[in-house]
Design a protein around this motif. Structure first.
Motif, PDB file in Angstrom:
ATOM      1  N   ARG A  24      -3.235  11.482  -2.293  1.00 13.02           N
ATOM      2  CA  ARG A  24      -2.679  10.698  -1.184  1.00 13.02           C
ATOM      3  C   ARG A  24      -3.652   9.619  -0.734  1.00 13.02           C
ATOM      4  O   ARG A  24      -3.263   8.473  -0.496  1.00 13.02           O
ATOM      5  N   ILE A  25      -4.918   9.975  -0.599  1.00 14.48           N
ATOM      6  CA  ILE A  25      -5.930   9.010  -0.176  1.00 14.48           C
ATOM      7  C   ILE A  25      -6.070   7.911  -1.216  1.00 14.48           C
ATOM      8  O   ILE A  25      -6.176   6.730  -0.891  1.00 14.48           O
ATOM      9  N   SER A  26      -6.044   8.295  -2.489  1.00 14.91           N
ATOM     10  CA  SER A  26      -6.153   7.336  -3.581  1.00 14.91           C
ATOM     11  C   SER A  26      -4.982   6.356  -3.545  1.00 14.91           C
ATOM     12  O   SER A  26      -5.157   5.147  -3.754  1.00 14.91           O
ATOM     13  N   ARG A  27      -3.796   6.861  -3.271  1.00 16.73           N
ATOM     14  CA  ARG A  27      -2.597   6.015  -3.183  1.00 16.73           C
ATOM     15  C   ARG A  27      -2.732   5.002  -2.051  1.00 16.73           C
ATOM     16  O   ARG A  27      -2.419   3.824  -2.218  1.00 16.73           O
ATOM     17  N   ILE A  28      -3.230   5.451  -0.913  1.00 13.49           N
ATOM     18  CA  ILE A  28      -3.437   4.557   0.236  1.00 13.49           C
ATOM     19  C   ILE A  28      -4.435   3.466  -0.130  1.00 13.49           C
ATOM     20  O   ILE A  28      -4.220   2.286   0.160  1.00 13.49           O
ATOM     21  N   ARG A  29      -5.530   3.852  -0.770  1.00 14.94           N
ATOM     22  CA  ARG A  29      -6.555   2.883  -1.165  1.00 14.94           C
ATOM     23  C   ARG A  29      -5.984   1.834  -2.114  1.00 14.94           C
ATOM     24  O   ARG A  29      -6.340   0.658  -2.046  1.00 14.94           O
ATOM     25  N   THR A  30      -5.109   2.259  -3.017  1.00 11.67           N
ATOM     26  CA  THR A  30      -4.498   1.334  -3.971  1.00 11.67           C
ATOM     27  C   THR A  30      -3.679   0.279  -3.241  1.00 11.67           C
ATOM     28  O   THR A  30      -3.765  -0.913  -3.558  1.00 11.67           O
ATOM     29  N   PHE A  31      -2.890   0.702  -2.258  1.00  7.04           N
ATOM     30  CA  PHE A  31      -2.082  -0.243  -1.484  1.00  7.04           C
ATOM     31  C   PHE A  31      -2.966  -1.220  -0.721  1.00  7.04           C
ATOM     32  O   PHE A  31      -2.654  -2.411  -0.636  1.00  7.04           O
ATOM     33  N   ILE A  32      -4.071  -0.720  -0.169  1.00  7.87           N
ATOM     34  CA  ILE A  32      -4.997  -1.586   0.571  1.00  7.87           C
ATOM     35  C   ILE A  32      -5.653  -2.594  -0.375  1.00  7.87           C
ATOM     36  O   ILE A  32      -5.810  -3.769  -0.041  1.00  7.87           O
ATOM     37  N   LYS A  33      -5.998  -2.146  -1.574  1.00  8.54           N
ATOM     38  CA  LYS A  33      -6.621  -3.038  -2.551  1.00  8.54           C
ATOM     39  C   LYS A  33      -5.683  -4.161  -2.977  1.00  8.54           C
ATOM     40  O   LYS A  33      -6.127  -5.273  -3.258  1.00  8.54           O
ATOM     41  N   GLU A  34      -4.381  -3.875  -3.033  1.00  3.03           N
ATOM     42  CA  GLU A  34      -3.411  -4.906  -3.379  1.00  3.03           C
ATOM     43  C   GLU A  34      -3.415  -6.017  -2.324  1.00  3.03           C
ATOM     44  O   GLU A  34      -3.343  -7.204  -2.661  1.00  3.03           O
ATOM     45  N   VAL A  35      -3.507  -5.619  -1.054  1.00  5.98           N
ATOM     46  CA  VAL A  35      -3.558  -6.601   0.035  1.00  5.98           C
ATOM     47  C   VAL A  35      -4.833  -7.427  -0.091  1.00  5.98           C
ATOM     48  O   VAL A  35      -4.806  -8.663  -0.017  1.00  5.98           O
ATOM     49  N   GLU A  36      -5.957  -6.749  -0.318  1.00  6.23           N
ATOM     50  CA  GLU A  36      -7.243  -7.435  -0.412  1.00  6.23           C
ATOM     51  C   GLU A  36      -7.304  -8.373  -1.612  1.00  6.23           C
ATOM     52  O   GLU A  36      -7.895  -9.449  -1.538  1.00  6.23           O
ATOM     53  N   ALA A  37      -6.687  -7.980  -2.716  1.00  7.08           N
ATOM     54  CA  ALA A  37      -6.662  -8.833  -3.904  1.00  7.08           C
ATOM     55  C   ALA A  37      -5.886 -10.121  -3.619  1.00  7.08           C
ATOM     56  O   ALA A  37      -6.308 -11.216  -4.018  1.00  7.08           O
ATOM     57  N   ALA A  38      -4.763  -9.985  -2.924  1.00  6.81           N
ATOM     58  CA  ALA A  38      -3.971 -11.170  -2.565  1.00  6.81           C
ATOM     59  C   ALA A  38      -4.735 -12.057  -1.584  1.00  6.81           C
ATOM     60  O   ALA A  38      -4.655 -13.282  -1.649  1.00  6.81           O
ATOM     61  N   LEU A  39      -5.493 -11.433  -0.696  1.00  8.27           N
ATOM     62  CA  LEU A  39      -6.287 -12.194   0.271  1.00  8.27           C
ATOM     63  C   LEU A  39      -7.382 -12.999  -0.423  1.00  8.27           C
ATOM     64  O   LEU A  39      -7.576 -14.172  -0.112  1.00  8.27           O
TER      65      LEU A  39
END
Length: 87
Positions: A24-39
């Motif tokens: 679950r934590i890994s999944r959350i981190r993945t979603f956050i990384k997608e935002v950061e990559a777009a930023l």
């Protein structure tokens, strides 16, 4: 070492729960990384869409008890601020 039957059961159950919580934590981190990559790429529209997808994942992590409410709130606030400032 576990002495009782119940303690042995708890060891197995704790290992299973740890694996689930880690996923679950890994999944959350993945979603956050997608935002950061777009930023970092400077794509505001993609960052906003990724943030919309990350928001319920963070909320789900809070409801499942894998992250603290304030941690999720802080991460969401900081990401939102960065997306808004991309202008």
């Amino acid at each position: 070492m576990a002495n009782t039957r119940q303690a042995k059961k708890r060891i197995g159950r704790n290992a299973n729960r740890a694996a689930i919580n880690h996923a679950r934590i890994s999944r959350i981190r993945t979603f956050i990384k997608e935002v950061e990559a777009a930023l970092t790429a400077g794509k505001k529209k993609e960052a906003a869409e990724a943030l919309k997808k990350a928001q319920p994942e963070l909320a789900r992590g809070v409801s499942r008890g894998v992250i603290h409410k304030n941690t999720a709130s802080r991460k969401l606030s900081r990401l939102s601020k960065r997306v808004a400032s991309l202008g």
